[in-house]
Enzyme design. Structure first.
Site, PDB file in Angstrom:
ATOM      1  N   THR A  67       0.834  -1.203   0.000  1.00 16.54           N
ATOM      2  CA  THR A  67       0.000   0.000   0.000  1.00 16.54           C
ATOM      3  C   THR A  67       0.872   1.258   0.000  1.00 16.54           C
ATOM      4  O   THR A  67       0.407   2.326  -0.384  1.00 16.54           O
ATOM      5  CB  THR A  67      -0.950   0.051   1.227  1.00 16.54           C
ATOM      6  OG1 THR A  67      -0.166  -0.149   2.398  1.00 16.54           O
ATOM      7  CG2 THR A  67      -2.013  -1.024   1.152  1.00 16.54           C
ATOM      8  N   SER A 148      -3.711   2.048  17.870  1.00 19.26           N
ATOM      9  CA  SER A 148      -4.936   2.694  17.384  1.00 19.26           C
ATOM     10  C   SER A 148      -5.960   2.870  18.499  1.00 19.26           C
ATOM     11  O   SER A 148      -6.029   2.063  19.441  1.00 19.26           O
ATOM     12  CB  SER A 148      -5.527   1.802  16.292  1.00 19.26           C
ATOM     13  OG  SER A 148      -6.839   2.193  16.011  1.00 19.26           O
ATOM     14  N   TYR A 172      -9.355  -5.824  13.599  1.00 23.99           N
ATOM     15  CA  TYR A 172      -8.216  -4.906  13.443  1.00 23.99           C
ATOM     16  C   TYR A 172      -7.774  -4.369  14.818  1.00 23.99           C
ATOM     17  O   TYR A 172      -6.593  -4.413  15.174  1.00 23.99           O
ATOM     18  CB  TYR A 172      -8.619  -3.751  12.516  1.00 23.99           C
ATOM     19  CG  TYR A 172      -7.697  -2.569  12.593  1.00 23.99           C
ATOM     20  CD1 TYR A 172      -6.432  -2.609  12.013  1.00 23.99           C
ATOM     21  CD2 TYR A 172      -8.078  -1.398  13.271  1.00 23.99           C
ATOM     22  CE1 TYR A 172      -5.579  -1.519  12.108  1.00 23.99           C
ATOM     23  CE2 TYR A 172      -7.224  -0.316  13.362  1.00 23.99           C
ATOM     24  CZ  TYR A 172      -5.987  -0.383  12.784  1.00 23.99           C
ATOM     25  OH  TYR A 172      -5.144   0.689  12.893  1.00 23.99           O
ATOM     26  N   LYS A 176      -4.126  -4.873  17.201  1.00 19.31           N
ATOM     27  CA  LYS A 176      -3.292  -3.814  17.805  1.00 19.31           C
ATOM     28  C   LYS A 176      -3.120  -4.058  19.312  1.00 19.31           C
ATOM     29  O   LYS A 176      -2.042  -3.890  19.869  1.00 19.31           O
ATOM     30  CB  LYS A 176      -3.915  -2.439  17.550  1.00 19.31           C
ATOM     31  CG  LYS A 176      -3.922  -2.033  16.082  1.00 19.31           C
ATOM     32  CD  LYS A 176      -2.526  -1.712  15.595  1.00 19.31           C
ATOM     33  CE  LYS A 176      -2.474  -1.381  14.123  1.00 19.31           C
ATOM     34  NZ  LYS A 176      -1.127  -1.089  13.624  1.00 19.31           N
ATOM     35  N   PHE A 200      -5.767   8.460  17.069  1.00 19.25           N
ATOM     36  CA  PHE A 200      -7.194   8.629  16.821  1.00 19.25           C
ATOM     37  C   PHE A 200      -7.340   8.851  15.307  1.00 19.25           C
ATOM     38  O   PHE A 200      -6.718   8.111  14.554  1.00 19.25           O
ATOM     39  CB  PHE A 200      -7.772   9.674  17.798  1.00 19.25           C
ATOM     40  CG  PHE A 200      -7.990   9.006  19.156  1.00 19.25           C
ATOM     41  CD1 PHE A 200      -6.901   8.552  19.908  1.00 19.25           C
ATOM     42  CD2 PHE A 200      -9.257   8.726  19.626  1.00 19.25           C
ATOM     43  CE1 PHE A 200      -7.084   7.852  21.112  1.00 19.25           C
ATOM     44  CE2 PHE A 200      -9.446   8.048  20.828  1.00 19.25           C
ATOM     45  CZ  PHE A 200      -8.365   7.605  21.565  1.00 19.25           C
TER      46      PHE A 200
END
Ligand code: UDP
Length: 353
Positions: A67, A148, A172, A176, A200
């Site tokens: 990516t 996150s 996800y 983390k 954030f």
């Protein structure tokens, strides 16, 4: 200039009753670290690299370009095109006199993580375990990790501080949190020191326009608004206008990527000075609703944003806000680029470059 700095160091070391030579060496060593930035060609990674180079550190980027973008690489930095799942490549990269690692390489689409958890388990968890193991094997013991807000799940109180219960509602977010737990154990058992930065809502582009690579297939609000403005998509769908908020749309804590980047530099320098492991929120404690973001975009660009109201998106809490007080206390860090106007103008500039 150098002589003046030496005089200041000698004077301050004399005041602190320390050996001047050690202080000078400390200063010189701290001045320039070699940082391996894993995922350094991505959206946040490239801004981190820019900030590290600006702070005079040496950088090598490690990225598989899945990516990340080649155009996000800086010619003065080293570059290793490899995957974190390749243990040998990670170990070899670390053996090149690396002082510390910034790890941002991860899959990050929340929705996709619920459909393909195996992809997230492999890339995020197994990939990070490779990094932790290779760091333990090569003796590199300082890590800044991109975590996150997704570790918290639905807020139980606002603003969210680091003591807030962690209860991710996406796979996800789970990856983390899982990695943070591994880092704690590696801290106890292998001498790892880490700073886990819980981002954030990352937004914006560097104001100087040096980082120009746009994210491929963006999933987040502001890039989607930009694409709608440029006619790349017909309209923005606002996911829900019946929330218990001031205008019925969701409120988020948007933080400029240049502010995120400077926190990484501060975290590395904090660890270089011997700082212990930390988990820190990176937010602004300022909430902006989806509708406010769209209206502010119209005001900043002078263009009408085509939008429509759609149903709620599963798993979206009405309001998310972070207190960054701990990051301020530990790192002396503060968000200075995150005004709505700056967020929108810098993004608009990148999309029109
Ligand atoms: N959002 C929206 N339309 C979109 C994308 C996002 O209304 O096309 C809303 C989303 O529901 C959330 C906010 O914008 O309330 C920010 O979403 P984003 O995906 O950027 O980040 P998240 O808060 O999910 O991490």
């Amino acid at each position: 200039m150098k002589a003046e700095i030496c005089v200041i160091i000698i004077f301050s070391s004399w005041q602190k009753n320390q050996k001047p030579l050690i202080c000078i060496l400390n200063y010189l060593w701290r001045k320039k670290m070699h940082i391996l930035v894993i995922g350094g060609a991505g959206y946040i990674g490239s801004h981190v690299v820019k900030a590290l180079v600006g702070a005079k550190h040496k950088v090598t980027v490690f990225d598989n370009l899945s990516t990340g973008l080649e155009m996000n690489l800086f010619p003065e930095n080293g570059f290793i095109k490899a995957d974190i799942l390749d243990y040998g490549a990670v170990k070899k990269a670390l053996q090149n006199k690396v002082d510390a690692v910034v790890h941002l390489a991860a899959k990050k689409a929340v929705g996709e993580s619920m459909e393909k958890p195996e992809k997230y388990a492999l890339n995020n968890i197994c990939g990070t375990l490779n990094i932790l193991n290779a760091m333990a094997e090569t003796g590199v013991n300082k890590l800044v990790f991109s975590s996150s807000a997704a570790v918290y799940g639905n807020p139980e109180y606002l603003p969210i501080d680091e003591k807030h219960p962690v209860n991710p509602v996406s796979f996800y977010g789970f990856t983390k949190l899982d990695i943070e737990n591994y880092m704690r154990w590696y801290g106890q058992l292998k001498g790892l020191r880490f700073v886990s930065l819980r981002y954030f809502n990352a937004v914006g582009y560097d104001e100087e326009g040096i980082v120009r690579g746009l994210e491929k297939n963006p999933q987040n609000l502001l890039p989607i608004v930009m694409e709608a403005l440029l006619g790349k998509r017909s309209k923005v769908q606002i996911f829900g206008n019946d929330y218990d908020t001031r205008d019925g749309t969701c409120i988020r804590d948007y933080i400029h990527v240049s502010d995120l980047a400077s926190a990484h530099v501060s975290a590395l320098e904090y660890m270089a000075k011997g700082g212990e492991s930390q988990i820190l929120n990176l937010g602004t404690e300022t909430g902006i609703s989806v509708l406010e973001m769209i209206k502010a975009t119209e005001a900043a660009t002078g263009c009408k944003v085509p939008y429509e109201f759609a149903g709620r998106r599963a798993g979206d809490p009405a309001v998310i806000l972070a207190t960054p007080a701990k990051a301020h206390e530990i790192l002396g860090w503060k968000a200075v680029h995150s005004s709505v106007d700056n967020i929108i103008k810098s993004t608009w500039k990148a999309y029109n470059a």
